[in-house]
Design an enzyme around this catalytic site. Structure first.
Site, PDB file in Angstrom:
ATOM      1  CG  ASP A 234      -2.320   0.603   0.835  1.00 55.13           C
ATOM      2  OD1 ASP A 234      -2.336   1.653   0.151  1.00 55.13           O
ATOM      3  OD2 ASP A 234      -3.353   0.036   1.231  1.00 55.13           O
ATOM      4  CG  ASP A 254       2.135   3.952  -7.259  1.00 55.86           C
ATOM      5  OD1 ASP A 254       1.214   3.203  -7.633  1.00 55.86           O
ATOM      6  OD2 ASP A 254       2.219   5.148  -7.589  1.00 55.86           O
ATOM      7  CE  LYS A 268     -10.357  -7.654   0.706  1.00 57.49           C
ATOM      8  NZ  LYS A 268     -10.919  -6.373   1.188  1.00 57.49           N
ATOM      9  CG  HIS A 272     -14.694  -0.671  -7.819  1.00 57.63           C
ATOM     10  ND1 HIS A 272     -15.612  -1.366  -7.070  1.00 57.63           N
ATOM     11  CD2 HIS A 272     -13.966   0.030  -6.919  1.00 57.63           C
ATOM     12  CE1 HIS A 272     -15.469  -1.095  -5.793  1.00 57.63           C
ATOM     13  NE2 HIS A 272     -14.478  -0.246  -5.684  1.00 57.63           N
TER      14      HIS A 272
END
Length: 367
Positions: A234, A254, A268, A272
């Protein structure tokens, strides 16, 4: 000769009256959202839980420490929330009784349970002035012609992007709320995935959870599958706040530039938020991080798959989430054909849907 005036087919009386009622509903739906926000701010779900999961209106008023004069108005609010499916209600000796249902149970605070990921921050974020102001700017956004990548209406209105450093500079408290909401949203359903897709992690030696936050999902995987060595990737601002637990490895980075090599990579509810072009870049990095299918390599994707066959309520939730992505991010929700196209553009050769869980699906994607 006079120009011909366009005509319109006049509805019947019954159709006209129904149309007006439908127009009221659609125009005023936002008040149901504001009612939900009010319920969260007042702590109504938690109060009902503390009263044993069931309560009368007077007892609820007392538990909330609200003035007695507000009881009739609280009753009207609860009527809307019951009609909207947020709470359940029944009459017991002519006294209306309110109960928690599955929806309101995920808004109960102060409960310690593996599968309980409270969603109050999600409600407060998406009904906030920042979000509603962005939605109010949608028509102006459509009229604006731009060169290059199209920014979101949220970026146009606020001059900052969600989950970006620019948002923290604009409003630090709101940025913290949005990140809490993202974590709550992403972590809900981990238990279902572990139970319904247990075999998904069989035979794996290592897994990288991209955008894995504080490692909630990674810890759930290692608890159910101790043989899997999990790494969370992360941004530095996220990893810097994590307290190492000796169970999960944490890597600041990144995912557009590098993904730690492992047998499997998981995304996960990540893709989107991104445009198709950005998704291909992300997936290409994930592809480079895993071995071949013959060596057990795969990318695990858990994300929404838009599908009308799931029924009108689930489909409505999916397309509303797609509109949310349009307004607030540069991403979108995708049907299976859209996902297939992304996988192929990123250089993968095959995929399969392992399980459909509510509005989302679990993919395995192979080199």
């Amino acid at each position: 000769m006079a120009s011909q005036v366009p005509t319109i087919e006049v509805p019947t009386d019954a159709e006209l009256l129904q149309a007006q009622a439908d127009l009221w509903r659609h125009s005023l739906y936002y008040l149901a959202s504001m009612g939900l926000r009010c319920a969260v701010q007042l702590g109504i779900p938690t109060a009902i839980h503390n009263l044993g999961g069931v309560t009368s209106l007077p007892d609820l008023l007392t538990a909330l420490s609200l003035p007695p004069s507000k009881q009739p108005f609280l009753g009207r609010l609860m009527r809307v929330l019951v009609t909207s499916g947020i709470f359940a209600a029944s009459n017991d000796s002519d006294v209306e009784i309110f109960r928690l249902n599955p929806l309101s149970s995920i808004l109960v605070d102060g409960v310690a349970a593996d599968d309980h990921h409270i969603q109050t921050s999600f409600v407060l974020a998406v009904t906030s002035p920042h979000y509603t102001e962005a939605a109010l700017g949608l028509a102006d956004w459509f009229k604006k012609d731009t060169l290059g990548p199209v920014s979101s209406p949220f970026e146009d209105v606020h001059g900052a992007a969600l989950f970006d450093d620019s948002m923290a500079l604009l409003d630090k408290e709101f940025d913290a709320l949005v990140n809490d909401a993202l974590a709550a949203h992403d972590n809900l359903g981990i238990g279902a995935i572990m139970r319904e897709c247990h075999a998904l992690f069989n035979g794996l030696e290592s897994l990288t959870d991209c955008c894995g936050g504080d490692g909630t999902t990674a810890r759930a995987i290692t608890k159910a599958h101790p043989h899997v060595q999990c790494t969370v990737l992360d941004l530095p601002k996220v990893i810097d706040k994590v307290q190492p637990d000796g169970v999960v490895n944490y890597v600041a980075g990144d995912l557009f530039h590098t993904v730690p090599k492992s047998q499997a990579v998981m995304l996960k509810l990540v893709l989107h938020h991104w445009s198709d072009e950005d998704c291909v870049k992300i997936l290409s990095q994930c592809r480079s991080a895993i071995p071949s299918r013959e060596e057990g390599g795969k990318v695990i994707i858990i994300d929404i798959v838009v599908e009308p066959s799931l029924g009108p309520i689930m489909f409505e939730a999916q397309i509303l989430m797609d509109l949310a992505m349009l307004v607030y991010t540069r991403g979108r929700q995708r049907n299976e054909n859209d996902w297939h196209e992304l996988f192929m553009k990123a250089g993968f050769t095959d995929y399969k849907i392992i399980k459909k869980l509510g509005a989302r699906a679990v993919f395995e994607v192979y080199k």
